[in-house]
Enzyme design. Sequence first.
Site, short mmCIF file in Angstrom:
data_model
loop_
_atom_site.label_atom_id
_atom_site.label_comp_id
_atom_site.label_asym_id
_atom_site.label_seq_id
_atom_site.Cartn_x
_atom_site.Cartn_y
_atom_site.Cartn_z
N GLY A 180 0.81 -1.22 0.00
CA GLY A 180 0.00 0.00 0.00
C GLY A 180 0.84 1.26 0.00
O GLY A 180 0.56 2.21 -0.74
N CYS A 181 1.87 1.29 0.82
CA CYS A 181 2.73 2.48 0.91
C CYS A 181 3.51 2.68 -0.38
O CYS A 181 3.74 3.82 -0.79
CB CYS A 181 3.65 2.36 2.12
N THR A 182 3.89 1.60 -1.01
CA THR A 182 4.58 1.70 -2.30
C THR A 182 3.64 2.28 -3.34
O THR A 182 4.00 3.22 -4.07
CB THR A 182 5.11 0.32 -2.75
#
Length: 155
Positions: free
Chosen positions: A46-48
């Site tokens: 998700g953060c990527t």
Amino acid sequence: MSERLQPGDVAPDFELPDADGRPVSLASLRGKRVILYFYPAAMTPGCTKESVDFQSSLPELEAAGVAVVGVSPDAPAKLAKFRAKEGLTFPLLSDPDAKVLQAYGAYGEKKLYGKVVVGVIRSTFLIDADGKIEKAYYNVKATGHVERLRRDLST
């Protein structure tokens, strides 16, 4: 959990190390609008996705006079790996003790896979050139968030 910021509030100032260990302060960005986003952990799916979306939108955001800065509890060395792996060109800042996360109300209880845990609440802030909160987004989804933010910037 700390109190959530609202439009019109003064954005809490800070100084944190970037991926290279150099200090970056919010005050040093005064005079331009800033998107400050808080994410749980570098190199997670998700953060990527969220960070790559910001990178893809960066030319348009910079043309509009908006700087992008990401903050997570990750150590600078991990942020440097993340930056290199994903080709990120905006600052990634390290907040391992979560003091800045807490100042922005982006750290506290949240649900993760149905369980209540304490950690980073994915949040994004648009800060105006004078250092005040223009928009505050809490509990955002990694996918589609940047597109929504870009739409809100154009209104």
